[in-house]
Design a protein around this motif. Structure first.
Motif, short mmCIF file in Angstrom:
data_model
loop_
_atom_site.label_atom_id
_atom_site.label_comp_id
_atom_site.label_asym_id
_atom_site.label_seq_id
_atom_site.Cartn_x
_atom_site.Cartn_y
_atom_site.Cartn_z
N LYS A 60 16.94 30.36 12.90
CA LYS A 60 17.01 31.76 12.48
C LYS A 60 16.02 32.06 11.35
CE LYS A 60 18.74 35.96 11.76
NZ LYS A 60 17.55 36.57 11.15
N LEU A 69 14.15 42.96 16.13
CA LEU A 69 14.63 41.74 16.80
C LEU A 69 15.08 40.70 15.77
CD1 LEU A 69 12.01 41.23 19.69
CD2 LEU A 69 14.34 42.12 19.89
N TRP A 70 14.31 40.58 14.67
CA TRP A 70 14.66 39.62 13.62
C TRP A 70 15.98 40.00 12.95
CZ3 TRP A 70 15.05 40.20 8.20
CH2 TRP A 70 15.20 39.00 7.51
N GLU A 99 17.73 38.02 17.06
CA GLU A 99 17.19 37.70 18.38
C GLU A 99 15.79 37.09 18.29
OE1 GLU A 99 17.48 41.32 20.66
OE2 GLU A 99 19.64 41.45 20.33
N MET A 100 15.27 37.00 17.08
CA MET A 100 13.95 36.41 16.86
C MET A 100 13.97 35.68 15.52
SD MET A 100 10.34 38.50 16.88
CE MET A 100 9.15 37.92 18.08
N SER A 101 13.39 34.48 15.47
CA SER A 101 13.39 33.72 14.22
C SER A 101 12.35 34.29 13.25
CB SER A 101 13.06 32.25 14.50
OG SER A 101 11.70 32.12 14.88
N LYS A 128 18.43 41.60 14.18
CA LYS A 128 19.55 41.37 15.11
C LYS A 128 19.80 39.88 15.35
CE LYS A 128 18.55 45.43 17.91
NZ LYS A 128 18.03 45.77 19.25
#
Length: 209
Positions: free
Chosen positions: A139, A37-38, A42-44, A40
């Motif tokens: 981000k 997720l990071w 999509e997660m900080s 991509k």
């Protein structure tokens, strides 16, 4: 014009990513989901770190022992000496942790100004904080672009050296970029001028020319 080198730490100064190393060594299975997720976006970094830390079982001694196995780029010390001779400033900018950076600097006996996230142990538990995050973007835990802008405002020529995901944004604003790995691929795909390198010997040679 003054020149400053902003240098990523994990995978650039060090031969391995120290955060990846500690996660793989001490985290229970499931961390891979958060890392994807990071990557991509999509997660900080902060969210990823907090969730991953819940999966980790480590104390201060175990982490120190692991970090003392980490090697730095074979030519990084030579690069620091070269920059001192030329009166270039060197600043480490890392989306990793101060605990890791200080441990590696102690191991190799060098002291460089750095910006990073914070990690410490309290009552046997691992704690993190993100004092250099951006107010405008979540981000990264440590906003490398804000550090770059501080030097730009003061009239510096900014050279960026990096290899990973947390280097993508800042690379678009540097005066010169040395890139490898994920960053090199990103620069080429997005037509951002960059010079590829394998190690700091390549950078020294290119600077001498």
């Amino acid at each position: 014009m003054k020149k400053v080198f902003l240098i990523d730490f994990d995978g650039t100064v060090t031969k391995v990513d120290t955060v990846d190393l500690m996660v793989k060594e001490f985290a229970k299975d499931g961390w891979q989901y958060y890392e994807k997720l990071w990557e991509k976006g999509e997660m900080s970094t902060e969210e990823c770190a907090i969730e991953t830390l819940k999966l980790m079982e480590v104390d201060e001694k175990k982490l120190l022992d692991l970090l003392y196995t980490v090697e730095i780029d074979d030519y990084f010390m030579e690069f620091l000496n070269f920059c001192r001779e030329k009166d270039y400033e060197v600043v480490i900018v890392s989306d990793g942790y101060d605990f890791n950076i200080k441990t590696i600097m102690n191991k190799y006996g060098f002291d460089v100004k750095f910006y990073s996230n914070k990690l410490w142990f309290e009552d046997g538990k691992i704690k993190v904080d993100f004092p250099h995050k951006s107010k405008d973007c979540d981000k990264c835990g440590m906003c490398k672009l804000e550090v770059l802008n501080k030097y730009k405002i003061r009239g510096y020529y900014v050279v960026y050296v990096g290899d990973g995901y947390s280097d993508l944004c800042v690379s678009q604003h540097a005066d010169k970029v040395f890139a490898k790995g994920v960053l090199e691929k990103y620069c080429k795909e997005n037509e951002i001028p960059c010079t590829s390198f394998r190690n700091f010997s390549d950078i020294i040679e290119k600077l001498k020319r």
